[in-house]
Design an enzyme around this catalytic site. Structure first.
Site, PDB file in Angstrom:
ATOM      1  CE  LYS A 136      67.768  73.546  93.751  1.00 51.42           C
ATOM      2  NZ  LYS A 136      67.842  72.002  93.540  1.00 51.42           N
ATOM      3  CE1 TYR A 221      68.710  74.039  98.774  1.00 52.84           C
ATOM      4  CE2 TYR A 221      69.819  72.593  97.009  1.00 52.84           C
ATOM      5  CZ  TYR A 221      68.569  73.162  97.803  1.00 52.84           C
ATOM      6  OH  TYR A 221      67.535  72.473  97.529  1.00 52.84           O
TER       7      TYR A 221
HETATM    8  P1  NAD Z   1      62.381  64.007  89.377  1.00 56.35           P
HETATM    9  O1  NAD Z   1      63.065  63.413  88.308  1.00 56.35           O
HETATM   10  O2  NAD Z   1      62.254  63.102  90.748  1.00 56.35           O
HETATM   11  O3  NAD Z   1      60.651  64.411  89.278  1.00 56.35           O
HETATM   12  C1  NAD Z   1      60.482  65.075  88.160  1.00 56.35           C
HETATM   13  C2  NAD Z   1      59.170  65.054  87.545  1.00 56.35           C
HETATM   14  O4  NAD Z   1      58.840  65.750  86.439  1.00 56.35           O
HETATM   15  C3  NAD Z   1      58.896  63.465  87.265  1.00 56.35           C
HETATM   16  O5  NAD Z   1      57.778  63.427  87.850  1.00 56.35           O
HETATM   17  C4  NAD Z   1      58.585  63.643  85.701  1.00 56.35           C
HETATM   18  O6  NAD Z   1      57.989  62.752  85.371  1.00 56.35           O
HETATM   19  C5  NAD Z   1      58.141  64.997  85.311  1.00 56.35           C
HETATM   20  N1  NAD Z   1      58.561  65.552  84.147  1.00 56.35           N
HETATM   21  C6  NAD Z   1      57.863  66.053  83.340  1.00 56.35           C
HETATM   22  N2  NAD Z   1      58.383  66.334  82.008  1.00 56.35           N
HETATM   23  C7  NAD Z   1      59.368  65.730  81.957  1.00 56.35           C
HETATM   24  C8  NAD Z   1      60.275  65.494  81.167  1.00 56.35           C
HETATM   25  N3  NAD Z   1      60.031  66.200  79.893  1.00 56.35           N
HETATM   26  N4  NAD Z   1      61.542  64.780  81.316  1.00 56.35           N
HETATM   27  C9  NAD Z   1      61.937  64.215  82.681  1.00 56.35           C
HETATM   28  N5  NAD Z   1      60.888  64.358  83.628  1.00 56.35           N
HETATM   29  C10 NAD Z   1      59.683  64.967  83.280  1.00 56.35           C
HETATM   30  O7  NAD Z   1      63.066  65.260  90.123  1.00 56.35           O
HETATM   31  P2  NAD Z   1      62.979  66.154  91.333  1.00 56.35           P
HETATM   32  O8  NAD Z   1      64.183  65.700  92.205  1.00 56.35           O
HETATM   33  O9  NAD Z   1      61.511  65.900  91.991  1.00 56.35           O
HETATM   34  O10 NAD Z   1      63.224  67.426  90.910  1.00 56.35           O
HETATM   35  C11 NAD Z   1      62.314  68.257  90.357  1.00 56.35           C
HETATM   36  C12 NAD Z   1      62.577  69.748  90.597  1.00 56.35           C
HETATM   37  O11 NAD Z   1      62.799  70.143  91.956  1.00 56.35           O
HETATM   38  C13 NAD Z   1      64.037  70.267  90.101  1.00 56.35           C
HETATM   39  O12 NAD Z   1      63.952  71.671  89.694  1.00 56.35           O
HETATM   40  C14 NAD Z   1      64.887  70.245  91.146  1.00 56.35           C
HETATM   41  O13 NAD Z   1      66.034  71.213  91.218  1.00 56.35           O
HETATM   42  C15 NAD Z   1      63.785  70.717  92.341  1.00 56.35           C
HETATM   43  N6  NAD Z   1      64.144  69.965  93.802  1.00 56.35           N
HETATM   44  C16 NAD Z   1      64.144  70.803  94.606  1.00 56.35           C
HETATM   45  C17 NAD Z   1      64.683  70.519  95.780  1.00 56.35           C
HETATM   46  C18 NAD Z   1      64.569  71.341  97.150  1.00 56.35           C
HETATM   47  O14 NAD Z   1      65.077  71.036  98.231  1.00 56.35           O
HETATM   48  N7  NAD Z   1      64.191  72.633  96.870  1.00 56.35           N
HETATM   49  C19 NAD Z   1      64.978  69.094  96.159  1.00 56.35           C
HETATM   50  C20 NAD Z   1      64.796  68.199  95.127  1.00 56.35           C
HETATM   51  C21 NAD Z   1      64.584  68.595  93.703  1.00 56.35           C
END
Ligand code: NAD
Length: 368
Positions: A136, A221
């Site tokens: 999401k 949420y």
């Molecule tokens: P994060 O920044 O920790 O991880 C993102 C990942 O994407 C990294 O490994 C990064 O290297 C990669 N990536 C690939 N291409 C990229 C680019 N062009 N720029 C930046 N990063 C790039 O983020 P996250 O917290 O893991 O969030 C990722 C997704 O998960 C989001 O859509 C967020 O909304 C979702 N999320 C959901 C929950 C949940 O509880 N359902 C919790 C946290 C995050």
């Protein structure tokens, strides 16, 4: 006799028509329960903080298994290979992952990258013939979401959105109570979702990658929660934006939005979404016969809460473990969660976010 037979026929017809519902506790009623059946082999795309959390949680899954990765960072791939025993033939990068179509060892790809990348990446996965699980928000607006739904339909693969709360036992128990009418006629829902965001240079504060600010990330949420708690779809929204730091929260990145939603029954929701206040994770709902309050309501848990009947006592099980086993049950056996997690469900939230952004700009009530 005839009447009795007709009655029995009616009952069995009904039981066939009623879809099987996934109970999050069945699979985990005993950790010694042995599962024999198909396992969903999953590759995770995006090895960031949430991807890591999902990978760890999947170690306890019975029906789903982490078998592959898609990443732009070779050092992370190497680390994940050794941590999770992932073979090199199941490792891809963002340029070559279309080749996953020739890999029979991968059934589904879980897209856990920045929001602005979800649509194109999900469509590529679908075109490679693999099921898509996408975090999401599913995209950055409803049009993107619909394109994803259409692409997955055309490719004949499932599109599931990472709505982990739809599998969470206390949440499921409250939804069941609501369905049974235990809260009576529902009148009001309040959702508060927010945290203080740190690093101003992260992708969450970059419009192209995030699609928006707190609303896309955490406000969603309260939107999704209002819908599953009340069990209705809103027909209008109003919204007001507050920005105290226009340097950190640039044009198109919302810091704080208060929004209201009206529902066909007359119930109203009043919600807050913010990147500038800590410890906002609370749901409250009242009806003519009872109340429920949950705090935390959507964090990683344990979720805590009470209804007019007393405290919610269902056990805490890692949300992502339940979600991934639940999604495998959905894909293989058609066993549905109490609230859908499909692409259409994601589009419903995206339409509401679009309307909220429109309402903050115009100050007008937006009809849905
Ligand atoms: P994060 O920044 O920790 O991880 C993102 C990942 O994407 C990294 O490994 C990064 O290297 C990669 N990536 C690939 N291409 C990229 C680019 N062009 N720029 C930046 N990063 C790039 O983020 P996250 O917290 O893991 O969030 C990722 C997704 O998960 C989001 O859509 C967020 O909304 C979702 N999320 C959901 C929950 C949940 O509880 N359902 C919790 C946290 C995050």
């Amino acid at each position: 006799m005839t009447t009795r037979r007709k009655f029995l026929e009616k009952i069995s017809a009904t039981s066939v028509a009623v879809p099987l519902l996934y109970s999050p506790l069945n699979l985990f009623a005993s950790s010694t329960v042995h599962y024999e059946g198909p396992v969903l082999n999953v590759a995770i795309m995006g090895l960031g903080s949430y991807g890591t959390r999902v990978a760890e949680a999947m170690q306890a899954c019975k029906r789903a298994k982490l078998v592959g990765v898609i990443s732009g960072t070779p050092s992370k791939v190497k680390k994940w290979q050794s941590t999770y025993g992932i073979p090199s033939k199941n490792c891809y990068n963002y340029d070559n992952f279309d080749a996953i179509k020739d890999n029979p060892d991968i059934d589904a790809v879980y897209v856990i990258t920045p929001n602005g990348l979800h649509k194109d990446q999900s469509i590529r996965v679908a075109k490679a013939g693999k099921h898509v699980i996408c975090e999401k928000p599913m995209g950055i607006n409803a049009q993107e979401g619909q394109e994803m739904v259409d692409a997955c339909k055309a490719a004949n693969v499932k599109l599931l959105i990472g709505y982990r709360m739809h599998f969470e036992p206390k949440t499921v128990a409250v939804i069941k109570m609501r369905k049974e009418g235990q809260f009576g006629d529902l009148k009001f829902f309040q959702g508060q979702s927010g945290f203080t965001i740190g690093d101003p240079n992260q992708w969450r504060l970059n419009k192209e990658l995030s699609g928006g600010g707190a609303m896309m990330d955490i406000g969603i949420y309260s939107i999704n929660g209002a819908r599953y708690m009340l069990g209705e779809e809103p027909i209008w929204v109003t919204a007001q934006e507050t920005k105290t730091d226009p340097v950190k929260f640039k044009e198109g990145i919302d810091e704080t939005i208060q929004f209201q939603m009206g529902f066909p029954s007359g119930a109203v929701a009043n919600c807050l979404s913010t990147y500038n206040m800590n410890n906002l994770d609370r749901f409250f709902m009242t009806g003519s016969k009872g109340i429920v309050e949950m705090q935390p309501s959507t964090g990683y848990g344990p979720i805590e809460g009470r209804t007019h009947e007393g405290p919610l006592t269902q056990p805490h099980i890692t949300h992502q473990t339940l979600q991934m086993d639940g999604m495998a049950a959905l894909i293989f056996d058609g066993i549905k969660p109490i609230v859908p997690v499909d692409g259409e469900e994601g589009v419903k939230d995206m339409k509401i976010i679009d309307a909220i952004f429109q309402a903050t700009k115009t100050g007008e009530k937006v009809m849905l």
